[in-house]
Design a protein around this motif. Structure first.
Motif, PDB file in Angstrom:
ATOM      1  N   LEU A   1      23.987  10.552 -11.160  1.00  0.00           N
ATOM      2  CA  LEU A   1      24.833   9.693 -12.153  1.00  0.00           C
ATOM      3  C   LEU A   1      25.066   8.241 -11.650  1.00  0.00           C
ATOM      4  CD1 LEU A   1      28.088  11.975 -11.367  1.00  0.00           C
ATOM      5  CD2 LEU A   1      26.879  11.854 -13.580  1.00  0.00           C
TER       6      LEU A   1
ATOM      7  N   ARG B   1      29.924   7.972 -18.567  1.00  0.00           N
ATOM      8  CA  ARG B   1      29.220   7.972 -17.370  1.00  0.00           C
ATOM      9  C   ARG B   1      29.700   7.718 -16.082  1.00  0.00           C
ATOM     10  NH1 ARG B   1      22.809   7.160 -19.455  1.00  0.00           N
ATOM     11  NH2 ARG B   1      22.879   8.570 -21.546  1.00  0.00           N
TER      12      ARG B   1
ATOM     13  N   ALA C   1      22.411   3.600 -19.221  1.00  0.00           N
ATOM     14  CA  ALA C   1      23.581   3.960 -20.587  1.00  0.00           C
ATOM     15  C   ALA C   1      22.805   2.920 -21.486  1.00  0.00           C
ATOM     16  CB  ALA C   1      24.830   3.236 -19.808  1.00  0.00           C
TER      17      ALA C   1
ATOM     18  N   ILE D   1      28.629  15.774 -19.627  1.00  0.00           N
ATOM     19  CA  ILE D   1      27.772  15.035 -18.576  1.00  0.00           C
ATOM     20  C   ILE D   1      28.085  15.791 -17.214  1.00  0.00           C
ATOM     21  CG2 ILE D   1      27.813  13.000 -17.101  1.00  0.00           C
ATOM     22  CD1 ILE D   1      28.703  11.583 -19.613  1.00  0.00           C
TER      23      ILE D   1
ATOM     24  N   MET E   1      22.220   7.381 -14.264  1.00  0.00           N
ATOM     25  CA  MET E   1      22.537   7.454 -15.743  1.00  0.00           C
ATOM     26  C   MET E   1      23.307   6.105 -15.987  1.00  0.00           C
ATOM     27  SD  MET E   1      23.613  11.437 -16.018  1.00  0.00           S
ATOM     28  CE  MET E   1      24.155  11.530 -17.647  1.00  0.00           C
TER      29      MET E   1
END
Length: 566
Positions: free
Chosen positions: A499, A515, A506, A346, A502
């Protein structure tokens, strides 16, 4: 949120309550603050009365306290959502009513969403940003369509929305209601109150959800009273004198020294340390990067070397605390070691935009486990500050080019924190840094925090075991200048923004963990806070008239599951 819920359809009650708990009596609690001036906790204006969020408004769903993130029907009796969670339909219970007897309808749900996201606290605008359209299909059926199908959390967080009566607010200004008692939907009504001194909630004898499985065994007191104290020392003495019944102790010194005497020996006042497994989040000295003095991450990193946690824990806290080294402390979401596997994968996509230390250094807040470490830490701090352009002149640290001194203020609203801040201030002054400590009242403190009118504060950034949309409010660049947002430090980093997106998207629990750990690493190496401490136990004291269930949920002590002994 992920997987199957622990409680199946038709469950009788939550495992951590006593379904046969008697109703009655009064629970008295204390609030250390300079009063309140509002019965509306849903706007950024004013200071809301204690307890109103918990007792006055019902929501579509309620979470269980022993799962990471599962919610069960309260106002909503069922939910319809497809596999991709691109929409959610809530079917309301026909028996659900407001406290004035009017039914809770789908139109009230739509109204609540609209007014919260347009006139409510900025948090709601961010939290429900993924909702594209709300459609009332009939009196008891309302549909939410989502603009982004990757946000699997939306059906659950809509369920957290307090449902407001459209008929009450139709002729009123939502932000200016002050101390006019509104119409609620929860288990308690607002009873007698004295602004600035006390508020009492009276159990709603006609509460529509009294026997519902998600309410059984909870809210057992007939009256819940909050008394306001301006000083915690006075509040503690009032508790020991019997002026209130239940107290959560946040001071290690008090816990170690003040809970003694005949009432404790005889068992009239009982104490316990109750283990919990809820995430501790982050508590630390938060630096406002909107201010030029904290705009350089190297400067922020340097200041952490002046905080002596070992000395503070030993001399002020009786060794009761552990050091925080994660924004998701006390949970599987916390990063550790160097990134590897999926976490590294990631982070690799952002490598060009991240400090190399994210990949090469394990983040640890500076330690003083050996007595000589503080002197060495201050040397390290000075080297970092010199690399950031500061020089030592005439006993002061100033910028080599501008001549501006390195100076800032620490804003407090709790007097007992001065004993923690002053040693930190003294260490900073050894580096030639000018530090002022200012203590203000609660109302002024809240106003200044909402307007980001501070340099450094001590702040708790709480976390749940299932992070999601609320991360936007904490870290997203879109909230840097939104008055009342919880982006206290002014984080404005495109990597953090991505992030956060993300995390919200999820697809399963394991990916959420990876993450979140990646975000944790980026925030830690951004040096936005100087981490302080945490404790994985609740320190509670109560008069023996109260009784508690045999089982404590994973989230810890909840006095709303307790009752008065017969």
């Amino acid at each position: 949120m992920h997987g199957e819920p622990a409680y199946q359809e038709g469950f009788p009650h939550f495992d951590y309550v006593n379904p046969d708990a008697p109703k009655g009596g009064t629970l008295r609690q204390a609030v250390v603050a300079n009063g309140y001036d509002s019965f509306n906790p849903l706007v950024a204006r004013g200071v809301a009365a204690a307890g109103i969020n918990t007792y006055f408004y019902d929501t579509l769903l309620v979470p269980s306290a022993d799962e990471p993130f599962s919610a069960y029907g309260l106002i909503a009796e069922s939910i319809e959502t497809p596999e991709d969670r691109s929409y959610a339909i809530y079917n309301l219970r026909p028996e659900a009513t407001f406290q004035d007897g009017r039914p809770i309808t789908a139109e009230d749900v739509r109204f609540s969403w609209k007014i919260l996201t347009t006139e409510g606290h900025p948090f709601y605008h961010s939290y429900y940003a993924g909702i594209e359209k709300v459609t009332v299909e009939n009196e008891h059926r309302v549909r939410f369509d989502f603009g982004e199908t990757s946000n699997r959390e939306l059906p659950l967080i809509i369920g957290q929305m307090p449902i407001l009566p459209a008929h009450y607010w139709k002729e009123r200004s939502f932000g200016d209601n002050g101390l006019e008692v509104p119409v609620g939907s929860g288990p308690y009504r607002i009873g007698p109150f004295e602004p600035g001194r006390s508020i009492t909630y009276v159990r709603n004898k006609d509460y529509w959800a009294e026997d519902l499985n998600v309410r059984k065994g909870r809210f057992n007191f007939d009256r819940i009273r909050f008394d306001y104290y301006s000083d915690d020392t006075v509040a503690l003495e009032a508790f020991k004198a019997g002026n209130f019944d239940f107290r959560v102790e946040y001071s290690a010194k008090n816990w170690a020294t003040a809970y003694t005497g005949d009432k404790f020996k005889s068992g009239r006042i009982r104490t316990d340390e109750v283990e919990h497994s809820r995430p501790a989040g982050m508590q630390g000295f938060a630096m406002n990067t909107r201010k030029p003095v904290f705009s350089n991450p190297t400067v922020r990193e340097a200041l952490a070397y002046a905080f002596d946690f070992r000395w503070t824990n030993k001399n002020l806290f009786f060794g009761q605390y552990s050091r925080i080294d994660s924004y998701f402390e006390n949970s599987e979401l916390a990063s550790s070691g160097l990134p590897a596997g999926r976490e590294l994968e990631i982070l690799e996509r952002f490598r060009d935009d991240l400090p190399e230390e994210v990949f090469t250094d394990v983040y640890q807040p500076p330690s003083t486990e050996n007595r000589a470490d503080l002197r060495e830490n201050l040397r390290t701090a000075m080297k970092l500050l010199q690399s950031a352009g500061y020089v030592f002149r005439n006993g002061k640290l100033v910028h080599g080019e501008t001549g501006e001194p390195l100076a800032f203020g620490i804003l407090l609203h709790q007097q007992n924190f001065e004993r923690i801040v002053l040693p930190f201030k003294n260490n900073l002054e050894k580096l030639g840094i000018e530090v002022t400590v200012r203590l203000v009242d609660t109302s002024q403190y809240i106003r200044r925090i909402r307007e980001f009118d501070f340099d450094m504060i001590t702040q708790v950034i709480p976390q749940s075991d299932s992070p999601g949309n609320e991360q936007r409010d904490y870290w997203h660049s879109s909230n840097v200048n939104v008055t009342g947002s919880r982006n206290y430090m002014g984080v404005a980093d495109p990597v953090v923004d991505q992030l956060v997106a993300m995390i919200i998207a999820a697809p399963d629990r394991q990916e959420l963990v990876y993450r979140t750990r990646a975000l944790d690493r980026v925030l830690l190496h951004g040096h936005y806070v100087i981490p302080q401490w945490y404790m994985p136990r609740d320190r509670v004291a109560w008069w023996d008239k109260l009784q508690r269930p045999e089982t404590t949920p994973a989230n810890g002590v909840d006095v709303d599951n307790w009752w008065v002994k017969n």
